[in-house]
Design a protein around this motif. Sequence first.
Motif, PDB file in Angstrom:
ATOM      1  N   ALA A 168      -6.616  -4.673  -4.906  1.00 43.63           N
ATOM      2  CA  ALA A 168      -6.414  -3.389  -4.281  1.00 43.63           C
ATOM      3  C   ALA A 168      -7.623  -2.922  -3.403  1.00 43.63           C
ATOM      4  CB  ALA A 168      -6.165  -2.173  -5.563  1.00 43.63           C
ATOM      5  N   TYR A 206      -7.856  -3.897   0.565  1.00 45.12           N
ATOM      6  CA  TYR A 206      -7.272  -3.063   1.485  1.00 45.12           C
ATOM      7  C   TYR A 206      -7.865  -1.834   1.915  1.00 45.12           C
ATOM      8  CZ  TYR A 206      -3.119  -6.432   0.672  1.00 45.12           C
ATOM      9  OH  TYR A 206      -2.397  -7.347   0.535  1.00 45.12           O
ATOM     10  N   ASP A 207      -9.004  -1.529   1.546  1.00 45.34           N
ATOM     11  CA  ASP A 207      -9.786  -0.254   1.703  1.00 45.34           C
ATOM     12  C   ASP A 207      -9.973  -0.509   3.343  1.00 45.34           C
ATOM     13  OD1 ASP A 207      -9.682   0.483  -0.943  1.00 45.34           O
ATOM     14  OD2 ASP A 207     -11.717  -0.199  -1.261  1.00 45.34           O
ATOM     15  N   HIS A 248      -3.456   2.323   1.217  1.00 46.88           N
ATOM     16  CA  HIS A 248      -4.124   2.916   0.084  1.00 46.88           C
ATOM     17  C   HIS A 248      -3.251   2.238  -1.000  1.00 46.88           C
ATOM     18  CE1 HIS A 248      -6.645   4.929  -2.622  1.00 46.88           C
ATOM     19  NE2 HIS A 248      -5.583   5.760  -3.084  1.00 46.88           N
ATOM     20  N   ASP A 251      -3.125   2.004  -4.923  1.00 50.36           N
ATOM     21  CA  ASP A 251      -3.704   2.550  -6.460  1.00 50.36           C
ATOM     22  C   ASP A 251      -3.162   1.379  -7.411  1.00 50.36           C
ATOM     23  OD1 ASP A 251      -4.847   4.510  -5.599  1.00 50.36           O
ATOM     24  OD2 ASP A 251      -2.851   5.735  -5.745  1.00 50.36           O
ATOM     25  N   THR A 286       2.312  -7.110  -2.565  1.00 50.02           N
ATOM     26  CA  THR A 286       1.229  -6.218  -1.665  1.00 50.02           C
ATOM     27  C   THR A 286       1.273  -6.741  -0.352  1.00 50.02           C
ATOM     28  OG1 THR A 286       0.010  -5.908  -3.767  1.00 50.02           O
ATOM     29  CG2 THR A 286      -0.946  -5.180  -1.677  1.00 50.02           C
ATOM     30  N   THR A 330       1.954   3.614   3.877  1.00 53.93           N
ATOM     31  CA  THR A 330       0.411   4.170   3.781  1.00 53.93           C
ATOM     32  C   THR A 330       0.100   3.969   2.495  1.00 53.93           C
ATOM     33  OG1 THR A 330       1.287   6.361   3.537  1.00 53.93           O
ATOM     34  CG2 THR A 330       0.799   5.900   5.617  1.00 53.93           C
ATOM     35  N   HIS A 331       0.902   4.038   1.385  1.00 57.87           N
ATOM     36  CA  HIS A 331       0.663   4.182   0.111  1.00 57.87           C
ATOM     37  C   HIS A 331       1.400   2.889  -0.740  1.00 57.87           C
ATOM     38  CE1 HIS A 331      -1.515   6.988  -2.800  1.00 57.87           C
ATOM     39  NE2 HIS A 331      -1.289   6.029  -3.531  1.00 57.87           N
ATOM     40  N   TRP A 356       1.511   1.335  -5.042  1.00 57.48           N
ATOM     41  CA  TRP A 356       1.109   1.478  -6.301  1.00 57.48           C
ATOM     42  C   TRP A 356       1.356   0.230  -7.243  1.00 57.48           C
ATOM     43  CZ3 TRP A 356       4.071   4.991  -3.419  1.00 57.48           C
ATOM     44  CH2 TRP A 356       3.315   6.329  -3.111  1.00 57.48           C
ATOM     45  N   ASP A 382       6.032   1.090  -3.006  1.00 56.56           N
ATOM     46  CA  ASP A 382       5.524   1.643  -1.726  1.00 56.56           C
ATOM     47  C   ASP A 382       6.391   2.929  -1.113  1.00 56.56           C
ATOM     48  OD1 ASP A 382       7.182   0.554   0.404  1.00 56.56           O
ATOM     49  OD2 ASP A 382       7.157  -1.021  -0.676  1.00 56.56           O
TER      50      ASP A 382
END
Length: 667
Positions: free
Chosen positions: A549, A552-553, A558, A560, A585, A595-596, A598, A615
């Motif tokens: 995870a 991807y910062d 984002h 989680d 991912t 944009t997100h 999990w 996602d």
Amino acid sequence: MSADTTPSTAPPRPVILLTEGGTRQYSGVGRARAAAAIAVVSWALAVVAVVLMFVGRPVIDELLWFFVVDASVACVYGTVAAVTLSRRAHPVPWLLGLAAVGGGLAAFGYAYEVWSARPGGLEPNETLAMLQNTAWVPGTIALFLVVPWLVRDHPLGWEWLGVLAGSAVTTAITLAAVFEWEQILSLFRVSIGLGLLTAAVVELRHRFGPAEERNGLGWLALGTTILAVSFVPVVSPQTWLPFWTTPILHLVSQTIFPAAVLVAVLRNRMWGLRLVVSRAVLAGLLAAGLLGLYIVTTLVLTRLLPSSDGLAHLLAAGAVAVAVQPARLVAARRVHALVYGDATDPSRVVRRLGSQLVGSTSVEELLSGVTEDIGRSMRLESVTVDAEGIDPVRWGRPTEAPTSVDLRHRGERVGVIEVSPLPGEALSARDLTTLRDLSSVVAAAVAVARAGADLAEMRLRLAAARLEERRVLRREIHDGLGPSLAGIRLGLQGARNLLATDPEAGQVLLARLQDEVDAATNGVRSLSHHLLPPVLDELGLGAALTELAGRYDGSGLHVDVECDRLEGLDPQVAAAAYGIASEATTNVARHADATHCWISAVRHVDGFLLLVIADDGRGVSADVTPGVGSRSMRERAEEQGGSLDVRPRPGGGTEVHATIPLEVARA
């Protein structure tokens, strides 16, 4: 175990024998009228003869023994001939009928002579009186010289010589008896030798002949031997065998010979007759065996204890009483083997099927061997194993609607076994019970076959996945790292030239090349981490997903991660889960416009790892063809015995659900 059994109710048809060499059609279902006529005539002659003997009150002597034999031949062989002929038109029941009618005529001739000798009886008749010495001859001699050669389904080859020789000797003895030739004793000697030879040939067929014809032949050989030996006292009055041995041996043979013929000719399909034949043969064997034991014991003890005054008889009776139960158990096993063949002992068939499971080298060979063993052991016309995911395997060819039994392995229905009996015959309740007992073994064989097929398919898919991974690595190295290193090499050559003429420009170029080296290094690190990051081995799946995870910062996506305690996971399970999460991912970052994202990894109480990657992107269209990444994720899950499903996410986006058993890799 529940089973679907559908017995056939089709009408009788001609007997058809299916073998590896092709299809041979034999005689039809029987001759009911002829069978009834034989039974009525033979029994009528026997009953009339017994009534005449009762009225005539004969003197008890050796001839009375022969009368008992002739009357019992009429009843026993008349019944066996009628039962056999009504079900199958075969030469053997016709010869049995000849023996039955001949025995009835001989008994009637002797009874008529006894009655005519009484004061006030009928007038003597030479023709009728002669029947007692001639009528029994052709049928009885043919029993052990001709019948054993004809008890078969396969066509005769050189065995025709035995049939012709037996027929010739039978005819000669019959003519000698009618015309009172002096050579009759010599002909009887020939019949004894030929009978023993016939018994030896039958025993060889029992041991080495076609498997489907062996049942009953051992008993037929024994009965043939007894009948042949029974004529020894006739041809040699000075022999150690007393003259009354002949009728005694004839009566003993009637315990064995008819049952062997029933089993061998009807091929173990006697419907309700099975129980009757089994009990009749068992009772006959016990009676004959115990009587013989009593006589022998009495004779021996009488010689050893000449002044015992009845003690010998008492001890002989005690020996018989002690021997009853052991003799019954031994005889019962033998009789069951005679009447039911291998089907009486399912464990024997199971052991043979087990050898197929061990010795087969392919799925086709395994199932083919299993179906053939069942067909031959139970003497069926055809056997078909139809399992899900495997092409049906057939032995034989059914000529009517078969009976089916479900195949279940660990409670799951894995297929069906269909069997059909020989034409004109039917499966008994015992057959269905045996078939249900064997179905679990067949189901295990099917499960082994399916596992083998799945394993072969998995190997192919694994090889394809590895090949695809190699192609990805080659593409990344060839298209990414290779050009970068080539550019860096050219840049270093330029910097080397600049340092001599323009050191400041050379320093700028070296700084730029250093940035390119850092980028290439990061690419190599990213590629290696994508395959299997070191943190996965060092800290476990949770830490590896957290590191995933973190990559991807700053990328606009984002990620989680939510994990419960995942310590102690099998390395293969952890690697498969990480590979799925990494590929999913990557797909989100490249294709989802999300944009997100999990990532959730939870150890389920039912013994599997539940991995979810979701996602908030644009989702996946239903008509999109899965790419390499999607196939790779699915194969990773299935390699561990799990499954993977891609579905729309409530509220928008996509969810990847993977379930991976926690113990599969350790099994």
